[in-house]
Design a protein around this motif. Structure first.
Motif, PDB file in Angstrom:
ATOM      1  N   ALA A 287     -14.963   8.030  16.237  1.00 19.30           N
ATOM      2  CA  ALA A 287     -13.663   8.577  16.624  1.00 19.30           C
ATOM      3  C   ALA A 287     -12.901   8.952  15.363  1.00 19.30           C
ATOM      4  O   ALA A 287     -12.888   8.206  14.380  1.00 19.30           O
ATOM      5  N   LEU A 288     -12.283  10.130  15.386  1.00 15.58           N
ATOM      6  CA  LEU A 288     -11.504  10.603  14.247  1.00 15.58           C
ATOM      7  C   LEU A 288     -10.151  11.085  14.741  1.00 15.58           C
ATOM      8  O   LEU A 288     -10.081  11.905  15.663  1.00 15.58           O
ATOM      9  N   MET A 289      -9.081  10.570  14.140  1.00 16.52           N
ATOM     10  CA  MET A 289      -7.719  10.956  14.485  1.00 16.52           C
ATOM     11  C   MET A 289      -7.018  11.508  13.244  1.00 16.52           C
ATOM     12  O   MET A 289      -7.364  11.129  12.117  1.00 16.52           O
ATOM     13  N   VAL A 290      -6.036  12.370  13.446  1.00 15.63           N
ATOM     14  CA  VAL A 290      -5.320  12.999  12.338  1.00 15.63           C
ATOM     15  C   VAL A 290      -3.818  12.798  12.519  1.00 15.63           C
ATOM     16  O   VAL A 290      -3.270  13.087  13.589  1.00 15.63           O
ATOM     17  N   ASP A 291      -3.171  12.309  11.454  1.00 15.30           N
ATOM     18  CA  ASP A 291      -1.732  12.031  11.444  1.00 15.30           C
ATOM     19  C   ASP A 291      -1.077  12.932  10.400  1.00 15.30           C
ATOM     20  O   ASP A 291      -1.241  12.725   9.198  1.00 15.30           O
ATOM     21  N   ALA A 292      -0.341  13.936  10.858  1.00 14.18           N
ATOM     22  CA  ALA A 292       0.307  14.848   9.917  1.00 14.18           C
ATOM     23  C   ALA A 292       1.435  14.168   9.146  1.00 14.18           C
ATOM     24  O   ALA A 292       1.727  14.514   8.006  1.00 14.18           O
ATOM     25  N   GLY A 293       2.081  13.188   9.766  1.00 12.85           N
ATOM     26  CA  GLY A 293       3.196  12.510   9.105  1.00 12.85           C
ATOM     27  C   GLY A 293       4.491  13.291   9.168  1.00 12.85           C
ATOM     28  O   GLY A 293       5.233  13.392   8.184  1.00 12.85           O
ATOM     29  N   GLY A 294       4.800  13.827  10.339  1.00 12.19           N
ATOM     30  CA  GLY A 294       5.997  14.631  10.500  1.00 12.19           C
ATOM     31  C   GLY A 294       7.301  13.879  10.303  1.00 12.19           C
ATOM     32  O   GLY A 294       8.362  14.512  10.210  1.00 12.19           O
ATOM     33  N   SER A 295       7.257  12.547  10.219  1.00 14.25           N
ATOM     34  CA  SER A 295       8.477  11.779   9.973  1.00 14.25           C
ATOM     35  C   SER A 295       8.771  11.641   8.481  1.00 14.25           C
ATOM     36  O   SER A 295       9.765  11.013   8.102  1.00 14.25           O
ATOM     37  N   ASP A 296       7.920  12.216   7.635  1.00 11.44           N
ATOM     38  CA  ASP A 296       8.169  12.192   6.201  1.00 11.44           C
ATOM     39  C   ASP A 296       9.452  12.969   5.877  1.00 11.44           C
ATOM     40  O   ASP A 296       9.890  13.823   6.652  1.00 11.44           O
TER      41      ASP A 296
ATOM     42  N   PHE B 228      -1.882  16.917   3.335  1.00 12.90           N
ATOM     43  CA  PHE B 228      -2.056  17.634   4.600  1.00 12.90           C
ATOM     44  C   PHE B 228      -0.736  18.249   5.058  1.00 12.90           C
ATOM     45  O   PHE B 228       0.261  17.552   5.241  1.00 12.90           O
ATOM     46  N   GLY B 229      -0.721  19.566   5.260  1.00 12.53           N
ATOM     47  CA  GLY B 229       0.471  20.249   5.745  1.00 12.53           C
ATOM     48  C   GLY B 229       1.597  20.379   4.756  1.00 12.53           C
ATOM     49  O   GLY B 229       2.672  20.880   5.090  1.00 12.53           O
ATOM     50  N   ARG B 230       1.364  19.953   3.519  1.00 12.67           N
ATOM     51  CA  ARG B 230       2.452  19.910   2.541  1.00 12.67           C
ATOM     52  C   ARG B 230       2.273  20.908   1.394  1.00 12.67           C
ATOM     53  O   ARG B 230       3.129  20.978   0.523  1.00 12.67           O
TER      54      ARG B 230
ATOM     55  N   PRO C 258       0.826  -1.215   0.000  1.00 12.65           N
ATOM     56  CA  PRO C 258       0.000   0.000   0.000  1.00 12.65           C
ATOM     57  C   PRO C 258       0.852   1.253   0.000  1.00 12.65           C
ATOM     58  O   PRO C 258       1.971   1.267   0.502  1.00 12.65           O
ATOM     59  N   LYS C 259       0.310   2.305  -0.582  1.00 14.34           N
ATOM     60  CA  LYS C 259       0.989   3.593  -0.528  1.00 14.34           C
ATOM     61  C   LYS C 259       1.149   4.020   0.922  1.00 14.34           C
ATOM     62  O   LYS C 259       0.320   3.696   1.763  1.00 14.34           O
ATOM     63  N   GLY C 260       2.222   4.763   1.174  1.00 15.65           N
ATOM     64  CA  GLY C 260       2.463   5.235   2.528  1.00 15.65           C
ATOM     65  C   GLY C 260       2.250   6.718   2.698  1.00 15.65           C
ATOM     66  O   GLY C 260       2.315   7.248   3.803  1.00 15.65           O
ATOM     67  N   GLY C 261       2.021   7.418   1.575  1.00  9.75           N
ATOM     68  CA  GLY C 261       1.857   8.856   1.636  1.00  9.75           C
ATOM     69  C   GLY C 261       3.176   9.602   1.684  1.00  9.75           C
ATOM     70  O   GLY C 261       3.208  10.804   1.910  1.00  9.75           O
ATOM     71  N   TRP C 262       4.279   8.883   1.464  1.00  6.23           N
ATOM     72  CA  TRP C 262       5.603   9.464   1.612  1.00  6.23           C
ATOM     73  C   TRP C 262       5.986  10.320   0.413  1.00  6.23           C
ATOM     74  O   TRP C 262       5.410  10.198  -0.676  1.00  6.23           O
ATOM     75  N   THR C 263       6.973  11.178   0.595  1.00  5.76           N
ATOM     76  CA  THR C 263       7.459  12.029  -0.481  1.00  5.76           C
ATOM     77  C   THR C 263       7.910  11.189  -1.671  1.00  5.76           C
ATOM     78  O   THR C 263       7.558  11.460  -2.820  1.00  5.76           O
ATOM     79  N   VAL C 264       8.718  10.179  -1.428  1.00  9.22           N
ATOM     80  CA  VAL C 264       9.064   9.202  -2.453  1.00  9.22           C
ATOM     81  C   VAL C 264       8.140   8.009  -2.230  1.00  9.22           C
ATOM     82  O   VAL C 264       8.389   7.176  -1.351  1.00  9.22           O
TER      83      VAL C 264
ATOM     84  N   ALA D 169       2.830  15.443  14.656  1.00 11.25           N
ATOM     85  CA  ALA D 169       2.608  16.842  14.280  1.00 11.25           C
ATOM     86  C   ALA D 169       3.904  17.567  13.958  1.00 11.25           C
ATOM     87  O   ALA D 169       3.900  18.615  13.299  1.00 11.25           O
ATOM     88  N   LEU D 170       5.018  17.012  14.435  1.00 13.48           N
ATOM     89  CA  LEU D 170       6.333  17.643  14.300  1.00 13.48           C
ATOM     90  C   LEU D 170       7.368  16.599  13.880  1.00 13.48           C
ATOM     91  O   LEU D 170       7.081  15.391  13.895  1.00 13.48           O
ATOM     92  N   LYS D 171       8.546  17.049  13.531  1.00 10.67           N
ATOM     93  CA  LYS D 171       9.609  16.105  13.217  1.00 10.67           C
ATOM     94  C   LYS D 171       9.875  15.202  14.426  1.00 10.67           C
ATOM     95  O   LYS D 171       9.832  15.658  15.572  1.00 10.67           O
ATOM     96  N   PRO D 172      10.143  13.917  14.199  1.00 11.91           N
ATOM     97  CA  PRO D 172      10.262  12.978  15.324  1.00 11.91           C
ATOM     98  C   PRO D 172      11.442  13.241  16.247  1.00 11.91           C
ATOM     99  O   PRO D 172      11.486  12.712  17.353  1.00 11.91           O
ATOM    100  N   GLU D 173      12.404  14.062  15.824  1.00 11.97           N
ATOM    101  CA  GLU D 173      13.536  14.385  16.689  1.00 11.97           C
ATOM    102  C   GLU D 173      13.266  15.610  17.557  1.00 11.97           C
ATOM    103  O   GLU D 173      14.040  15.908  18.484  1.00 11.97           O
ATOM    104  N   ALA D 174      12.190  16.345  17.284  1.00 11.15           N
ATOM    105  CA  ALA D 174      11.950  17.646  17.916  1.00 11.15           C
ATOM    106  C   ALA D 174      11.259  17.494  19.271  1.00 11.15           C
ATOM    107  O   ALA D 174      10.112  17.899  19.466  1.00 11.15           O
ATOM    108  N   ILE D 175      11.963  16.936  20.239  1.00  8.65           N
ATOM    109  CA  ILE D 175      11.359  16.660  21.540  1.00  8.65           C
ATOM    110  C   ILE D 175      10.967  17.955  22.261  1.00  8.65           C
ATOM    111  O   ILE D 175       9.918  18.010  22.915  1.00  8.65           O
ATOM    112  N   GLU D 176      11.774  19.003  22.156  1.00  6.77           N
ATOM    113  CA  GLU D 176      11.449  20.263  22.834  1.00  6.77           C
ATOM    114  C   GLU D 176      10.139  20.840  22.306  1.00  6.77           C
ATOM    115  O   GLU D 176       9.291  21.309  23.075  1.00  6.77           O
TER     116      GLU D 176
END
Length: 386
Positions: free
Chosen positions: A190-199, A165-167, A16-22, A227-234
């Motif tokens: 129930a509705l959830m939203v995944d921005a995919g910040g690890s893309d 979304f967000g792109r 399946p597609k992952g929604g990724w840039t590539v 919602a954010l890059k996965p390294e952005a803990i702060e």
């Protein structure tokens, strides 16, 4: 009950597609099934979120550590693999491969004892759990149609993510997509939203995420994921304190040590390790119990296969606060590789199998459509991977 061989088979043809840039192509291999063969006749199965060539290479590198090991001690064996492979990489394909081995060893232990894995993990607190249908985002009209389609199939919870979304630097489009999904799902779903910040090259930061979280609250979104890059803990810490919507993440982290800082800092409301990447069931349950100590809910990430869903179901039976499992909408690797498959009941729930081990059975004929050769999964065991 010693391990005599471990074989790997990649799934191809319907990825399946992952929604990724590539973007992924149907013929790409990113999901690999693992079979652990024993001298006692039992075969255990696991799933790995990694290309099969990487898994096969990792199995050969790890072979001196697993050859002849006791298959009835999954936690000890996989911790041995992890502790002795730091110089091979503490994350990535090595840890992902260990994940599949661990799931398969738990499957063997369950089959050998006649018990579902959930009971072996300490006990089942539920016999069913709600799946959320995980869908890629699309333009508003297409999004509405996609959610409506799976609502007809019985789903009562949905997660939409990635896509445009967000792109596109178009906040109006983002809101229109969420509005379309909410309208199709109905007010009670129930509705959830995944921005995919690890893309790759995720373009947005804290201020975008805060504004978006406020928008999502208008649509009663249950959580805001990646919602954010996965390294952005702060920034995660700041966003959690500012967001009216619970914050979820953690799918790219591996091993329990990576999660501790996120818990201590209070960066997440919901943690989402992936059992096919993080180190397997043994590691996933450690993370889940640690999260519980910090008041953080555990809901596994599950963009993988039917065996991944089966593992998530067993884990969901153990943790009182785990009220959802992820379920990819329309993926043959989830719906089409086991006998009987999964059935959503009239209330939108999945039964958690109480049969031994993972509680599912691979369908050899079906797998032949998605592999070059499924026979290594079923035996006889091949020494070539040892």
């Amino acid at each position: 009950m010693k391990i005599v061989a471990i074989n790997a088979v990649g799934l191809v043809g319907e990825t399946p597609k992952g929604g990724w840039t590539v973007e992924l192509k149907p013929e790409d291999s990113v999901h690999t099934l693992i079979a652990v063969h024993t001298d006692g006749g039992f075969i255990g199965y696991g799933s790995v979120f990694t290309n099969h060539l990487l898994v096969e290479a990792a199995l050969k590198v790890l072979a001196p550590l697993w050859q002849g090991e006791l298959a009835l001690e999954p936690e000890r064996v996989t911790e041995k693999l992890a502790q002795n492979s730091f110089w091979k990489g503490m994350s990535g394909s090595t840890t992902h491969t260990i994940s599949g081995i661990d799931i398969a060893l738990w499957d063997i232990l369950g089959k050998a004892t006649g018990q579902p894995i959930g009971r072996l993990l300490g006990g089942r607190c539920r016999s069913r759990v709600q799946p959320y249908c995980s869908l890629l985002m699309a333009e508003p009209d297409a999004m509405h149609a996609e959610v409506a389609r799976f609502k007809k199939d019985g789903f009562r919870a949905f997660k939409i993510g990635w896509g445009p979304f967000g792109r596109r630097n178009d906040f109006g489009l983002d809101e229109a997509i969420v509005a379309a999904a909410r309208d199709a799902a109905g007010p009670k779903a129930a509705l959830m939203v995944d921005a995919g910040g690890s893309d790759a090259y995720w373009p947005n930061g804290f201020k975008w995420a805060r504004r978006t979280a406020e928008m999502l609250a208008k649509f009663d979104v249950a959580w805001f994921e990646e919602a954010l890059k996965p390294e952005a803990i702060e920034d995660h810490v700041l966003l959690r304190s500012a967001s009216p919507v619970p914050l979820a993440g953690g799918e790219v982290l591996t091993r329990r040590q990576s999660f501790r800082a996120w818990f201590v800092r209070g960066a997440l409301d919901i943690v989402q390790p992936d059992v096919t990447k993080v180190g397997g069931i043994s590691e996933q349950r450690k993370i889940a119990w640690l999260a519980n100590e910090f008041g953080i809910r555990y809901i596994g990430h599950g963009w993988n296969t039917a065996l991944g869903v089966a593992a998530d179901l067993q884990l969901a039976s153990v943790f009182p606060d785990t009220n959802f499992v992820e379920y990819i909408g329309g993926s043959p690797y989830v719906d089409g590789i086991t006998r009987g498959g999964f059935t959503v009941d009239a209330e939108g729930y999945l039964e958690i199998p109480d049969r031994p081990g993972l509680g599912v059975e691979l369908d050899r004929e079906a797998l032949a459509r998605y592999t070059t050769d499924p026979s290594p999964l079923f035996g006889p065991a091949k020494a070539a991977t040892a």
